[in-house]
Design a protein around this motif. Structure first.
Motif, short mmCIF file in Angstrom:
data_model
loop_
_atom_site.label_atom_id
_atom_site.label_comp_id
_atom_site.label_asym_id
_atom_site.label_seq_id
_atom_site.Cartn_x
_atom_site.Cartn_y
_atom_site.Cartn_z
N UNK A 193 -37.01 -8.55 -25.36
CA UNK A 193 -36.40 -9.69 -24.65
C UNK A 193 -35.22 -10.30 -25.17
N UNK A 194 -34.40 -10.70 -24.00
CA UNK A 194 -33.49 -11.11 -24.15
C UNK A 194 -32.64 -11.18 -23.04
N UNK A 195 -31.11 -10.96 -23.07
CA UNK A 195 -30.22 -11.17 -22.02
C UNK A 195 -29.14 -9.91 -22.10
N UNK A 196 -28.93 -9.40 -20.93
CA UNK A 196 -28.05 -8.38 -20.82
C UNK A 196 -27.10 -8.62 -19.48
N UNK A 197 -25.85 -8.19 -19.59
CA UNK A 197 -25.00 -8.35 -18.67
C UNK A 197 -24.01 -9.42 -18.42
N UNK A 198 -24.37 -10.43 -19.47
CA UNK A 198 -23.54 -11.78 -19.50
C UNK A 198 -22.45 -11.62 -20.68
N UNK A 199 -21.40 -11.69 -20.44
CA UNK A 199 -20.31 -11.42 -21.21
C UNK A 199 -20.26 -12.52 -22.37
N UNK A 200 -20.84 -13.50 -22.10
CA UNK A 200 -20.63 -14.71 -23.26
C UNK A 200 -22.00 -15.03 -23.82
N UNK A 201 -23.09 -14.16 -23.55
CA UNK A 201 -24.35 -14.64 -24.15
C UNK A 201 -24.38 -14.29 -25.52
N UNK A 202 -23.84 -13.24 -25.96
CA UNK A 202 -24.03 -12.83 -27.63
C UNK A 202 -22.89 -13.79 -28.45
N UNK A 203 -21.69 -14.23 -27.68
CA UNK A 203 -20.90 -15.37 -28.15
C UNK A 203 -21.66 -16.53 -28.59
N UNK A 204 -22.14 -16.94 -27.33
CA UNK A 204 -23.03 -18.39 -27.45
C UNK A 204 -24.12 -18.57 -28.39
N UNK A 205 -24.93 -17.31 -28.35
CA UNK A 205 -26.12 -17.36 -29.28
C UNK A 205 -25.68 -17.15 -30.84
N UNK A 206 -24.64 -16.29 -31.19
CA UNK A 206 -24.34 -16.05 -32.25
C UNK A 206 -23.15 -16.64 -32.96
N UNK A 207 -22.44 -17.15 -31.98
CA UNK A 207 -20.89 -17.84 -32.39
C UNK A 207 -19.94 -16.67 -32.31
N UNK A 208 -18.53 -17.02 -32.27
CA UNK A 208 -17.61 -15.92 -32.15
C UNK A 208 -16.48 -16.66 -32.93
N UNK A 209 -15.57 -15.95 -33.69
CA UNK A 209 -14.23 -16.45 -34.30
C UNK A 209 -13.18 -15.46 -33.56
N UNK A 210 -12.47 -16.05 -32.83
CA UNK A 210 -11.40 -15.11 -32.32
C UNK A 210 -10.20 -16.53 -31.68
N UNK A 211 -8.91 -15.81 -32.08
CA UNK A 211 -7.95 -16.87 -31.97
C UNK A 211 -7.25 -16.34 -30.77
N UNK A 212 -6.89 -17.52 -29.97
CA UNK A 212 -5.93 -17.34 -28.75
C UNK A 212 -6.77 -17.63 -27.35
N UNK A 213 -6.00 -17.17 -26.34
CA UNK A 213 -6.52 -17.56 -25.08
C UNK A 213 -7.17 -16.29 -24.48
N UNK A 214 -8.32 -16.31 -23.89
CA UNK A 214 -9.06 -17.42 -23.28
C UNK A 214 -9.79 -18.12 -24.11
N UNK A 215 -10.34 -17.33 -25.02
CA UNK A 215 -11.54 -17.83 -25.83
C UNK A 215 -11.04 -17.90 -27.17
#
Length: 183
Positions: A117-139
């Motif tokens: 059960x979950x989500x596939x094919x959405x590029x921001x889903x994992x980052x939104x659920x678990x967070x992401x640390x990335x510097x710079x544009x666009x995210x």
């Protein structure tokens, strides 16, 4: 009402060296409806697909709850969105919410023994659920906002699964008892 023919217990029903201490008995049944009912009950209990489908419903409910309260399953609130008019990627298009809050769309794979059960094919889903640390544009940094917080199954999630399986087994046995009573 038909009777079971040729039903018998062996003479020695106690444990023995031959059967490794296991109590042994046998029943020879020639009553075909009874045999068919026993097979049906065994078939019904052999597949866990029904309780897994019910658990997918529960997981979708928990995801709907997370979006409605903007908090994780444990009740921890999501970090607030930054800035006025923030794009709010988590809710901008509604794709993530539309998938994980639906038991059919959120079910990636279901078999007799497995539920993914979950989500596939959405590029921001994992980052939104678990967070992401990335510097710079666009995210840049995205704080975690867990809408599917099921990796560490707490007692309530585990207990709900046990409850669903127990209810399903009780239903299957009750149906079999009704069939036996009707014979």
């Amino acid at each position: 009402m038909s009777t079971v023919k040729n039903a018998h217990l062996p003479k020695n029903t106690g444990p023995s060296a031959r059967n490794n201490g296991v109590w042994a008995f046998s029943i020879n049944a020639t009553h075909l409806p009874l045999v068919k009912a026993l097979h049906n009950m065994g078939d019904a209990l052999a597949s866990a697909k029904v309780p897994l489908e019910r658990y997918a419903d529960f997981l979708a409910f928990k995801a709907r709850e997370a979006f409605a309260t903007e908090s994780s399953n444990s009740g921890e609130p999501w970090p607030p969105r930054r800035g006025e008019g923030s794009r709010a990627l988590l809710v901008l298009s509604g794709k993530i919410k539309g998938v994980v809050t639906s038991p059919t769309k959120g079910t990636i794979k279901i078999t007799d023994k497995q539920l993914i059960f979950g989500i596939r094919g959405h590029r921001y889903a994992v980052a939104q659920n678990f967070g992401r640390k990335k510097k710079g544009y666009p995210i840049s940094n995205i704080p975690p906002r867990p809408f599917l917080d099921f990796n560490d199954l707490d007692d309530s999630l585990r207990g709900k699964f046990v409850e669903i399986v127990s209810d399903w087994q009780t239903e299957a046995i009750t149906r079999a008892e009704r069939r036996f009573a009707a014979m």
